[in-house]
Write a protein that holds these residues in place. Structure first.
Motif, short mmCIF file in Angstrom:
data_model
loop_
_atom_site.label_atom_id
_atom_site.label_comp_id
_atom_site.label_asym_id
_atom_site.label_seq_id
_atom_site.Cartn_x
_atom_site.Cartn_y
_atom_site.Cartn_z
N GLU A 37 4.28 15.98 6.56
CA GLU A 37 2.80 14.95 6.78
C GLU A 37 2.14 15.56 7.80
O GLU A 37 2.34 15.94 8.93
N GLU A 116 -0.31 0.28 1.66
CA GLU A 116 -0.96 1.48 1.60
C GLU A 116 -1.54 1.99 0.05
O GLU A 116 -0.91 0.94 -0.89
N CYS A 117 -1.76 2.99 -0.03
CA CYS A 117 -2.36 3.64 -1.41
C CYS A 117 -2.49 5.07 -1.25
O CYS A 117 -2.40 5.65 -0.11
N TRP A 118 -2.06 5.56 -2.58
CA TRP A 118 -2.12 6.81 -2.67
C TRP A 118 -3.06 7.58 -3.69
O TRP A 118 -3.25 7.17 -4.85
N ILE A 175 7.76 8.51 -3.24
CA ILE A 175 7.11 9.72 -3.86
C ILE A 175 8.16 10.77 -4.33
O ILE A 175 8.82 11.07 -3.56
N ILE A 181 0.11 13.97 -1.79
CA ILE A 181 -0.89 13.00 -1.75
C ILE A 181 -1.66 12.86 -0.53
O ILE A 181 -1.49 13.46 0.52
N GLU A 183 -2.71 9.66 1.69
CA GLU A 183 -2.48 7.97 1.91
C GLU A 183 -3.41 7.51 2.67
O GLU A 183 -3.36 7.93 3.81
N GLN A 185 -3.37 3.79 4.80
CA GLN A 185 -2.33 2.66 4.88
C GLN A 185 -2.94 2.05 6.22
O GLN A 185 -3.55 2.47 7.11
#
Length: 316
Positions: A37, A116-118, A175, A181, A183, A185
């Motif tokens: 990350e 969250e969203c990706w 994932i 991705i 993200e 969030q």
């Protein structure tokens, strides 16, 4: 009033499932070959972004939020609300679920749950992720979890580059291997692991699962949230709304030449996904390229964009 972009350095985080794409694709200095990350816009205590240049160089985002609230038109004493990451899934992530705000505050003593969203930056052919489950009711969900019927329980979704996935709190998700991705969030680091493929960490231990908490917070039955993806074009700027909901608005901006834009949000988080170009604010021009991340502070209203770029733009 301060009216220039606040450029941020990513905070790199090692993960058991991470790889080397953050170095190969974005030129970041990764700490190991299992770097999973990059926290690219973060005021979270587990990894706060630092300003990389300009008059605020060296300050962290949490310091600015606390001491320079006018930069964000801050209206309350709460924590910075959002966190943006790039994730390199060289292996499958654990299957997990996150609590909502109420549960996070009451049980964990932290301000935010995690919706969250990706945005899928890249995906190997045939890559998939887990989004939701097949159980019709709580009894069925608990039975499948208790008996380890993972293949029957999890709902698999194939994805490709450019896909967008919205993951509200309470959604079982993971994932999959071969997916990168971006993200957006809530600023939370609370994760309840449901299943982790019986993997062992560097010390030879299997990672902790949190099944009781996961059962308490999982949405049953699973329901997908419909998204509209409205698009607006203004000259050489195309803006596609990915999601607009209670915690955040996320848009994809495609710049293909010169374009002006008027900012109406209190502040914007901007992530350069592809290409290069520039942004002009208050008569000053700043160069942009893939892998650069910044905040446009409150008070910057009229901007000019130039170049060939793809951006993810978000705000609370």
């Amino acid at each position: 009033m301060f009216k220039e972009p606040i450029f941020l350095e990513p905070v790199l985080q090692e993960r058991i499932w991470g790889g080397t794409k953050l170095r190969e694709e974005y030129g970041y200095e990764i700490p190991s070959e299992t770097t999973g990350e990059a926290w690219v816009v973060s005021a979270h205590p587990n990894g706060a972004s630092r300003v990389s240049r300009g008059k605020l160089e060296g300050k962290t985002l949490d310091q600015l939020w606390k001491n320079r609230g006018e930069l964000f038109n801050k209206k309350s004493d709460g924590e910075y609300p959002l966190l943006v990451k790039i994730l390199d899934a060289a292996d499958d992530l654990s299957v997990q679920v996150h609590p909502d705000d109420r549960y996070a505050q009451e049980v964990e003593g932290v301000p935010y749950g995690k919706t969250e969203c990706w945005y899928v930056l890249d995906a190997e052919q045939g890559a998939n992720l887990i989004l939701g489950h097949t159980a019709a009711d709580k009894a069925g969900f608990e039975k499948m979890v208790n008996q380890g019927e993972w293949e029957q329980l999890f709902r698999y979704v194939k994805v490709q580059k450019g896909d967008f996935v919205y993951v509200p709190s309470g959604t079982i998700h993971a994932i999959g291997r071969g997916i990168t991705i971006l993200e957006v969030q809530q600023s939370s680091d609370i994760t309840y692991r449901v299943y982790d493929y019986d993997r062992k960490d560097k010390a030879g231990n299997t990672r902790e699962l949190h099944l009781d908490k996961a059962k308490a917070v999982t949405q049953i039955p699973h329901e997908d949230v419909p998204l509209s993806f409205e698009t607006m074009e203004n000259g050489d700027l195309k803006i596609r709304q990915l999601v607009k909901e209670h915690y955040f608005t996320v848009e994809k901006w495609e710049v293909s030449g010169k374009a002006g834009h008027r900012v109406t949000a209190d502040f914007l988080q901007v992530n350069v996904l592809e290409g290069k170009g520039s942004i002009e604010a208050e008569g000053e021009k700043y160069d942009l390229a893939k892998g650069i991340h910044f905040i446009l502070p409150n008070g910057v209203r009229d901007i000019k964009l130039d170049g060939e770029m793809e951006l993810i733009v978000s705000h609370p």
